[in-house]
Design an enzyme around this catalytic site. Structure first.
Site, PDB file in Angstrom:
ATOM      1  N   VAL A  27      -1.323  -7.432  -4.338  1.00 44.03           N
ATOM      2  CA  VAL A  27      -1.033  -8.515  -3.390  1.00 44.03           C
ATOM      3  C   VAL A  27      -2.319  -9.301  -3.162  1.00 44.03           C
ATOM      4  O   VAL A  27      -3.363  -8.738  -2.828  1.00 44.03           O
ATOM      5  CB  VAL A  27      -0.476  -7.952  -2.070  1.00 44.03           C
ATOM      6  CG1 VAL A  27      -0.388  -9.037  -1.007  1.00 44.03           C
ATOM      7  CG2 VAL A  27       0.901  -7.338  -2.314  1.00 44.03           C
ATOM      8  N   GLU A  60     -19.473  17.852   0.942  1.00 44.79           N
ATOM      9  CA  GLU A  60     -18.502  18.388  -0.030  1.00 44.79           C
ATOM     10  C   GLU A  60     -18.993  18.179  -1.455  1.00 44.79           C
ATOM     11  O   GLU A  60     -18.944  19.088  -2.297  1.00 44.79           O
ATOM     12  CB  GLU A  60     -17.164  17.645   0.102  1.00 44.79           C
ATOM     13  CG  GLU A  60     -16.302  18.061   1.257  1.00 44.79           C
ATOM     14  CD  GLU A  60     -15.086  17.141   1.414  1.00 44.79           C
ATOM     15  OE1 GLU A  60     -14.150  17.567   2.088  1.00 44.79           O
ATOM     16  OE2 GLU A  60     -15.074  16.006   0.886  1.00 44.79           O
ATOM     17  N   GLY A  84       0.817  -1.211   0.000  1.00 42.17           N
ATOM     18  CA  GLY A  84       0.000   0.000   0.000  1.00 42.17           C
ATOM     19  C   GLY A  84       0.846   1.255   0.000  1.00 42.17           C
ATOM     20  O   GLY A  84       1.727   1.417   0.847  1.00 42.17           O
ATOM     21  N   GLY A  99      -0.560   4.338   0.153  1.00 44.57           N
ATOM     22  CA  GLY A  99      -1.407   5.446   0.616  1.00 44.57           C
ATOM     23  C   GLY A  99      -0.695   6.197   1.727  1.00 44.57           C
ATOM     24  O   GLY A  99       0.529   6.091   1.893  1.00 44.57           O
ATOM     25  N   PHE A 100      -1.455   6.941   2.510  1.00 41.48           N
ATOM     26  CA  PHE A 100      -0.847   7.702   3.597  1.00 41.48           C
ATOM     27  C   PHE A 100      -0.068   6.787   4.537  1.00 41.48           C
ATOM     28  O   PHE A 100       1.053   7.100   4.941  1.00 41.48           O
ATOM     29  CB  PHE A 100      -1.920   8.421   4.417  1.00 41.48           C
ATOM     30  CG  PHE A 100      -2.614   9.531   3.683  1.00 41.48           C
ATOM     31  CD1 PHE A 100      -1.904  10.496   3.008  1.00 41.48           C
ATOM     32  CD2 PHE A 100      -3.997   9.616   3.677  1.00 41.48           C
ATOM     33  CE1 PHE A 100      -2.533  11.518   2.335  1.00 41.48           C
ATOM     34  CE2 PHE A 100      -4.643  10.629   3.006  1.00 41.48           C
ATOM     35  CZ  PHE A 100      -3.919  11.589   2.338  1.00 41.48           C
ATOM     36  N   GLY A 101      -0.692   5.667   4.890  1.00 39.46           N
ATOM     37  CA  GLY A 101      -0.073   4.771   5.865  1.00 39.46           C
ATOM     38  C   GLY A 101       1.205   4.161   5.338  1.00 39.46           C
ATOM     39  O   GLY A 101       2.251   4.194   5.994  1.00 39.46           O
TER      40      GLY A 101
HETATM   41  C1  LIG Z   1     -13.533  10.580  -0.804  1.00 36.95           C
HETATM   42  C2  LIG Z   1     -12.701  10.590   0.449  1.00 36.95           C
HETATM   43  C3  LIG Z   1     -12.546  11.771   1.181  1.00 36.95           C
HETATM   44  C4  LIG Z   1     -11.766  11.783   2.340  1.00 36.95           C
HETATM   45  N1  LIG Z   1     -11.611  12.951   3.023  1.00 36.95           N
HETATM   46  C5  LIG Z   1     -10.827  12.988   4.132  1.00 36.95           C
HETATM   47  C6  LIG Z   1     -10.590  14.195   4.850  1.00 36.95           C
HETATM   48  O1  LIG Z   1     -11.114  15.234   4.487  1.00 36.95           O
HETATM   49  N2  LIG Z   1      -9.798  14.151   5.952  1.00 36.95           N
HETATM   50  C7  LIG Z   1      -9.214  12.997   6.370  1.00 36.95           C
HETATM   51  O2  LIG Z   1      -8.494  12.996   7.373  1.00 36.95           O
HETATM   52  N3  LIG Z   1      -9.387  11.835   5.700  1.00 36.95           N
HETATM   53  C8  LIG Z   1     -10.175  11.802   4.606  1.00 36.95           C
HETATM   54  N4  LIG Z   1     -10.373  10.627   3.933  1.00 36.95           N
HETATM   55  C9  LIG Z   1      -9.780   9.416   4.475  1.00 36.95           C
HETATM   56  C10 LIG Z   1      -8.316   9.263   4.093  1.00 36.95           C
HETATM   57  O3  LIG Z   1      -8.132   9.495   2.719  1.00 36.95           O
HETATM   58  C11 LIG Z   1      -7.946   7.845   4.459  1.00 36.95           C
HETATM   59  O4  LIG Z   1      -8.084   7.723   5.853  1.00 36.95           O
HETATM   60  C12 LIG Z   1      -6.521   7.528   4.078  1.00 36.95           C
HETATM   61  O5  LIG Z   1      -6.392   7.585   2.675  1.00 36.95           O
HETATM   62  C13 LIG Z   1      -6.176   6.143   4.579  1.00 36.95           C
HETATM   63  O6  LIG Z   1      -4.832   5.902   4.262  1.00 36.95           O
HETATM   64  P1  LIG Z   1      -4.320   4.419   4.089  1.00 36.95           P
HETATM   65  O7  LIG Z   1      -2.875   4.502   3.765  1.00 36.95           O
HETATM   66  O8  LIG Z   1      -4.729   3.608   5.252  1.00 36.95           O
HETATM   67  O9  LIG Z   1      -5.145   3.821   2.866  1.00 36.95           O
HETATM   68  P2  LIG Z   1      -5.250   4.332   1.372  1.00 36.95           P
HETATM   69  O10 LIG Z   1      -4.925   5.771   1.220  1.00 36.95           O
HETATM   70  O11 LIG Z   1      -6.576   3.845   0.884  1.00 36.95           O
HETATM   71  O12 LIG Z   1      -4.092   3.537   0.632  1.00 36.95           O
HETATM   72  C14 LIG Z   1      -4.154   2.144   0.469  1.00 36.95           C
HETATM   73  C15 LIG Z   1      -3.252   1.814  -0.695  1.00 36.95           C
HETATM   74  O13 LIG Z   1      -3.142   0.399  -0.749  1.00 36.95           O
HETATM   75  C16 LIG Z   1      -3.252  -0.021  -2.083  1.00 36.95           C
HETATM   76  N5  LIG Z   1      -3.773  -1.381  -2.028  1.00 36.95           N
HETATM   77  C17 LIG Z   1      -4.920  -1.800  -1.454  1.00 36.95           C
HETATM   78  N6  LIG Z   1      -5.040  -3.125  -1.562  1.00 36.95           N
HETATM   79  C18 LIG Z   1      -3.947  -3.542  -2.205  1.00 36.95           C
HETATM   80  C19 LIG Z   1      -3.479  -4.825  -2.637  1.00 36.95           C
HETATM   81  N7  LIG Z   1      -4.170  -5.952  -2.405  1.00 36.95           N
HETATM   82  N8  LIG Z   1      -2.305  -4.907  -3.308  1.00 36.95           N
HETATM   83  C20 LIG Z   1      -1.582  -3.785  -3.554  1.00 36.95           C
HETATM   84  N9  LIG Z   1      -1.971  -2.557  -3.177  1.00 36.95           N
HETATM   85  C21 LIG Z   1      -3.136  -2.435  -2.515  1.00 36.95           C
HETATM   86  C22 LIG Z   1      -4.198   0.968  -2.734  1.00 36.95           C
HETATM   87  O14 LIG Z   1      -4.007   1.032  -4.142  1.00 36.95           O
HETATM   88  C23 LIG Z   1      -3.792   2.270  -2.039  1.00 36.95           C
HETATM   89  O15 LIG Z   1      -2.810   2.963  -2.750  1.00 36.95           O
HETATM   90  C24 LIG Z   1     -11.148  10.592   2.778  1.00 36.95           C
HETATM   91  C25 LIG Z   1     -11.307   9.409   2.036  1.00 36.95           C
HETATM   92  C26 LIG Z   1     -12.065   9.404   0.884  1.00 36.95           C
HETATM   93  C27 LIG Z   1     -12.221   8.119   0.094  1.00 36.95           C
END
Ligand SMILES: Cc1cc2nc3c(=O)[nH]c(=O)nc-3n(C[C@H](O)[C@H](O)[C@H](O)COP(=O)(O)OP(=O)(O)OC[C@H]3O[C@@H](n4cnc5c(N)ncnc54)[C@H](O)[C@@H]3O)c2cc1C
Length: 332
Positions: A164, A260, A96, A98-100
């Site tokens: 994955v 929004e 992943g 994403g932010f995490g």
């Molecule tokens: C429309 C929307 C608006 C939002 N607005 C806000 C806001 O205003 N303020 C706020 O604090 N938060 C907001 N959020 C929430 C915030 O975006 C999420 O909390 C944050 O993105 C979570 O980060 P993460 O790294 O856990 O997951 P994600 O950002 O979802 O990243 C997960 C990553 O893992 C990858 N992935 C997943 N499964 C697999 C796999 N099997 N194999 C390979 N790669 C994989 C994905 O492609 C992705 O890149 C919003 C979310 C959305 C959807």
């Protein structure tokens, strides 16, 4: 350093200060920590933009009071001794980008480890602005950036685009499908799963075919195309009695995202589209926002909810509260 754990967003916001209603924006914070991979300095930049801190507390707070190395210990899937690669450098696989996932990779940038970050896409996505792509305010490229670019200067990290599909905890490898190969084994000593969440229909999965989620750029572009197509269809429709059907948009859920989206749609109609058409008046489009709760932005302070509702109505959005969606049908 340690980060205390709180159980709900309000308590979290109170604790970190700098609150705006029930929500807080955290400044990045530097820390030093002893981790299983050695001592390093890091920045908690992943929490900076959070308007809903609950989304971010999980990587930082797994216990009542947990240090960063505690978090790493908890995140690693197995407590067995490390089985390092041939040259003795621990292999960290992060799933992943994403932010995490990015925060984890950046935090380990000076650690003596070999990181493989795997994501099914090649870009990091700033999901909070997806609604602006869905309403034509921003282009997809403005809310995404290549993961390789972000981590380009990090010499201990390799980025792989693959999906994955499984984890073999016994043999310590993940299984990944890429464009031309399937079930490739990628070994790890430490595994960090940061794959995010899926959207939920609160027990009504049958709604998904009418209203797909908004989690990816493809979703946002699909919604944008459907919205713009509705105006195109109405303009091409000679029978004015059909215009109202084509130009009625219903948004279900008046949380931050529904609010929004509704506001952005209303602005789109009032600005960009306003003078684009001849047969139809884009201002005649109805934007209806409904929620089963009795106020919008239910997790915010009441004053903010009220201000939000008023602002929406000023923009021409019809706000219907205490109204639950129970069934969706498609008319031909
Ligand atoms: C429309 C929307 C608006 C939002 N607005 C806000 C806001 O205003 N303020 C706020 O604090 N938060 C907001 N959020 C929430 C915030 O975006 C999420 O909390 C944050 O993105 C979570 O980060 P993460 O790294 O856990 O997951 P994600 O950002 O979802 O990243 C997960 C990553 O893992 C990858 N992935 C997943 N499964 C697999 C796999 N099997 N194999 C390979 N790669 C994989 C994905 O492609 C992705 O890149 C919003 C979310 C959305 C959807």
């Amino acid at each position: 350093m340690s980060v205390s754990c709180v159980t709900d967003d309000k308590a979290y916001a109170r604790e970190v200060g700098n609150t705006q209603g029930d929500h807080a924006y955290l400044p990045p914070e530097t820390f030093e920590a002893d981790t299983p991979c050695g001592h390093y300095k890091g920045v908690t930049d992943q929490v900076k933009m959070s308007a809903t801190p609950g989304f971010f507390k999980f990587p930082l707070c797994l216990g009542d009071q947990v240090s960063l190395n505690g978090w790493l210990d908890n995140t690693v899937t197995s407590s067995r001794p490390m089985n390092t690669s041939d040259n003795g450098i621990p292999r960290v696989v992060i799933v992943g980008g994403g932010f995490g996932g990015l925060a984890a990779a950046k935090a380990l940038r000076r650690a003596p480890v070999r990181i493989t970050l795997i994501d099914r896409t090649n870009h990091h996505l700033f999901q909070p602005l997806l609604y602006q792509v869905a309403t034509s305010v921003l282009a997809p490229g403005q809310i995404s950036a290549p993961i390789r670019g972000i981590l380009g200067k990090q010499s201990n990290t390799t980025v792989i685009m693959a999906e994955v599909t499984g984890v073999n905890k016994e043999e310590r490898h993940v299984l990944a499908n890429s464009a031309d190969r399937s079930q490739v084994q990628i070994p790890y000593d430490y595994l960090i799963l940061a794959t995010g969440q899926r959207h939920s229909y609160f027990g009504h999965d049958e709604f998904e075919r009418f209203a797909p989620g908004l989690k990816s750029l493809a979703d946002a572009v699909a919604i944008r195309n459907r919205v713009l197509q509705a105006f195109e269809q109405a303009e091409a429709e000679e029978d004015p009695s059909r215009h109202a059907d084509l130009l009625t948009f219903v948004l279900v859920g008046a949380g931050p995202h529904g609010v929004e989206m509704a506001a952005a749609l209303a602005v789109l109609v009032r600005t960009t589209l306003r003078s684009e058409f001849r047969r139809i008046d884009p201002l005649s489009a109805r934007i209806i926002l409904l929620d089963m709760a009795n106020r919008v932005l239910g997790t915010f302070a009441e004053g903010l909810s009220e201000a939000g509702r008023k602002h929406l109505e000023d923009l021409g959005v019809e706000v219907r509260l205490a109204t639950a969606l129970i069934k969706l049908t498609r008319t031909v």
